[in-house]
Write an enzyme that holds these catalytic residues in place. Structure first.
Site, short mmCIF file in Angstrom:
data_model
loop_
_atom_site.label_atom_id
_atom_site.label_comp_id
_atom_site.label_asym_id
_atom_site.label_seq_id
_atom_site.Cartn_x
_atom_site.Cartn_y
_atom_site.Cartn_z
CE LYS A 77 -4.39 1.14 0.33
NZ LYS A 77 -5.52 0.42 -0.29
N GLY A 177 -26.60 1.09 -0.17
CA GLY A 177 -25.59 1.74 -1.03
C GLY A 177 -25.84 1.32 -2.46
N GLY A 179 -24.40 2.24 -5.42
CA GLY A 179 -23.35 2.75 -6.31
C GLY A 179 -22.86 1.64 -7.22
CB VAL A 181 -20.29 -2.41 -4.82
CG1 VAL A 181 -20.52 -3.77 -4.19
CG2 VAL A 181 -18.80 -2.13 -4.98
N GLY A 182 -23.29 -1.89 -5.42
CA GLY A 182 -24.68 -2.23 -5.15
C GLY A 182 -25.49 -2.47 -6.42
P1 NAD Z 1 -19.94 4.29 -4.84
O1 NAD Z 1 -19.42 5.61 -4.40
O2 NAD Z 1 -20.08 4.00 -6.30
O3 NAD Z 1 -21.39 4.06 -4.18
C1 NAD Z 1 -21.64 4.24 -2.83
C2 NAD Z 1 -23.15 4.31 -2.64
O4 NAD Z 1 -23.43 4.31 -1.25
C3 NAD Z 1 -23.80 5.57 -3.21
O5 NAD Z 1 -25.04 5.21 -3.81
C4 NAD Z 1 -24.08 6.43 -1.96
O6 NAD Z 1 -25.22 7.28 -2.11
C5 NAD Z 1 -24.37 5.34 -0.97
N1 NAD Z 1 -24.19 5.74 0.44
C6 NAD Z 1 -23.26 6.53 0.99
N2 NAD Z 1 -23.47 6.63 2.32
C7 NAD Z 1 -24.55 5.85 2.59
C8 NAD Z 1 -25.24 5.52 3.77
N3 NAD Z 1 -24.87 6.03 4.95
N4 NAD Z 1 -26.29 4.69 3.68
C9 NAD Z 1 -26.67 4.18 2.49
N5 NAD Z 1 -26.05 4.44 1.34
C10 NAD Z 1 -25.00 5.27 1.40
O7 NAD Z 1 -19.00 3.21 -4.12
P2 NAD Z 1 -18.75 1.69 -4.55
O8 NAD Z 1 -17.61 1.64 -5.49
O9 NAD Z 1 -20.06 1.10 -4.93
O10 NAD Z 1 -18.23 1.08 -3.18
C11 NAD Z 1 -19.13 0.81 -2.11
C12 NAD Z 1 -18.34 0.24 -0.95
O11 NAD Z 1 -17.72 -0.99 -1.34
C13 NAD Z 1 -17.20 1.12 -0.43
O12 NAD Z 1 -17.12 0.96 0.95
C14 NAD Z 1 -15.95 0.54 -1.09
O13 NAD Z 1 -14.81 0.78 -0.30
C15 NAD Z 1 -16.31 -0.94 -1.11
N6 NAD Z 1 -15.64 -1.71 -2.16
C16 NAD Z 1 -15.72 -1.32 -3.45
C17 NAD Z 1 -15.12 -2.09 -4.45
C18 NAD Z 1 -15.25 -1.69 -5.90
O14 NAD Z 1 -14.87 -2.50 -6.75
N7 NAD Z 1 -15.78 -0.53 -6.23
C19 NAD Z 1 -14.40 -3.24 -4.12
C20 NAD Z 1 -14.34 -3.64 -2.77
C21 NAD Z 1 -14.97 -2.85 -1.80
#
Ligand code: NAD
Length: 370
Positions: A77, A177, A179, A181-182
């Site tokens: 990292k 969430g 975003g 991932v969701g």
């Molecule tokens: P993103 O920014 O695309 O989406 C995040 C979503 O969460 C948004 O819709 C936002 O409105 C929502 N959100 C924020 N705060 C919230 C809350 N308190 N309650 C409900 N919803 C809330 O992020 P992402 O890339 O989808 O990542 C989501 C999580 O997964 C993060 O914690 C990230 O570290 C983790 N993650 C992501 C990946 C990846 O490939 N993108 C891989 C491993 C882990």
């Protein structure tokens, strides 16, 4: 002995390097935790308040995650102490200086993390020809666009269903969430017959036991609006309300600590797939385990992104990335859930045992220095 050695244990770190370039305003730290399985892959985090402890902890998390994913990579990292919202030209100068500072440490392959993105990795690659998470034009595989992590979560669900007496066909899914991932987890799970019954974003939660229309929800998000604006079902202003939704599968995919003392007992799902990193503490996970809620831990379930990065690093295609994600996550989820039963422990502890075993096995292959 200096307190820096207090951060060391039997696995690492192998190197802790302080990087400074006064002219470029660069102040950074690189931690190469463990290279037994291969060159380390790990993100570059940019924030004003990064610390050595944070960097060391994140590098170890990558060692365990890469081992759990079965990748030929150790964990590393880097952190850069700077404001990530600085003007693009200044950020480019800083990233290029960072790349030059790590040029000789070729056992570390940088990727994007908080405060950096694929453009930053493009600049790094231009300087030292070594980075993952690159823009598509440079041979990168855009993991959020293809839904690498959501795809992996669906693969974990396919395996986990047999360990918690559940069928994906018709299973009710709730996602916190909405975003990258969701949304992709929702897409891949509904393709397997599941039904999306609750979602939330930072503005609130939306629930409908009849099922929510995925394409309309995604359209809302693309237009920059909240899922709660959809004129359908029940809207709750609390984004955390989704945690207690009536469902079979719950996916926290927003922030760390989403499941806590105050809401863990309200959970009704039988299966939790951890999309976010550390959405619950090990103590809360153990409590859920005691209630027979199956929790597939973050570094097993959400490893799709890092597997994708590894395929990119080895010159593979997007299709190969998807195949590898499915194969590795299925295999690792099954191994962890079997160990959970055999060792009478929690899935997290079983996953940690599996990772440590793989790292130690890889270390045993290395030349002995005694
Ligand atoms: P993103 O920014 O695309 O989406 C995040 C979503 O969460 C948004 O819709 C936002 O409105 C929502 N959100 C924020 N705060 C919230 C809350 N308190 N309650 C409900 N919803 C809330 O992020 P992402 O890339 O989808 O990542 C989501 C999580 O997964 C993060 O914690 C990230 O570290 C983790 N993650 C992501 C990946 C990846 O490939 N993108 C891989 C491993 C882990």
């Amino acid at each position: 002995m200096s307190e820096i050695f207090e951060l060391c244990d039997e696995l690492g770190p192998e190197k802790v390097i302080h990087l400074q370039n006064v002219q470029a305003g660069l102040r950074a730290i690189l931690v190469v935790d463990n290279t037994a399985a291969g060159p380390t892959i790990g993100g570059v985090r940019m924030a004003p308040d990064v610390t050595l402890e944070e960097c060391t902890g994140l590098a170890r998390a990558m060692t365990l995650k890469n081992a759990a994913a079965g990748l030929p990579h150790g964990g590393g990292k880097a952190v850069i102490a700077a404001d990530p919202t600085m003007p693009a030209a200044a950020k480019q100068t800083l990233m290029r200086a960072f790349a030059q500072a790590i040029r000789l440490f070729d056992d570390y392959v940088p990727g994007p993390d908080m405060g950096t993105n694929e453009t930053c990795m493009g600049w790094v690659s231009d300087e030292i020809n070594r980075a993952v998470g690159l823009p598509r034009v440079l041979g990168g595989i855009p993991l959020d666009e293809i839904g690498a992590t959501g795809y992996g979560l669906a693969a974990a669900a396919e395996v986990a269903q047999d360990f918690c007496d559940l069928s994906l066909d018709g299973a009710r899914v709730a996602i916190q969430g909405f975003g990258a991932v969701g949304q992709h987890a929702a897409e891949f799970l509904t393709n397997k017959g599941a039904k999306l019954v609750a979602v939330s974003d930072s503005q609130g939660s939306l629930m409908d036991p009849v099922g929510l229309p995925l394409s309309e929800l995604r359209e809302m998000k693309r237009a920059g609006r909240s899922v709660t604006v959809l004129n359908r079902g029940k809207v709750l202003p609390d984004p955390a309300a989704v945690i207690g939704a009536d469902c079979d599968i719950l996916i926290p995919a927003a922030r760390p600590g989403a499941i806590h003392e105050g809401n863990a007992d309200s959970i009704k799902s039988r299966l939790i797939l951890e999309g976010a990193n550390i959405p619950a503490s090990p103590e809360i996970e153990a409590r859920l385990h005691a209630r027979q809620v199956l929790v597939v831990p973050d570094f097993i379930a959400n490893a799709g992104g890092v597997i994708c990065a590894s395929v990119e690093y080895h010159g593979g295609s997007e299709a190969q990335a998807m195949q590898t994600i499915a194969a590795k996550i299925r295999h690792n989820t099954a191994a962890v859930l079997r160990m959970t039963c055999e060792q009478q422990t929690t899935p997290r502890q079983a996953a940690l045992n599996l990772s440590h075993e793989r790292v130690r096995d890889a270390m045993a292959m290395r030349r002995d220095f005694d």
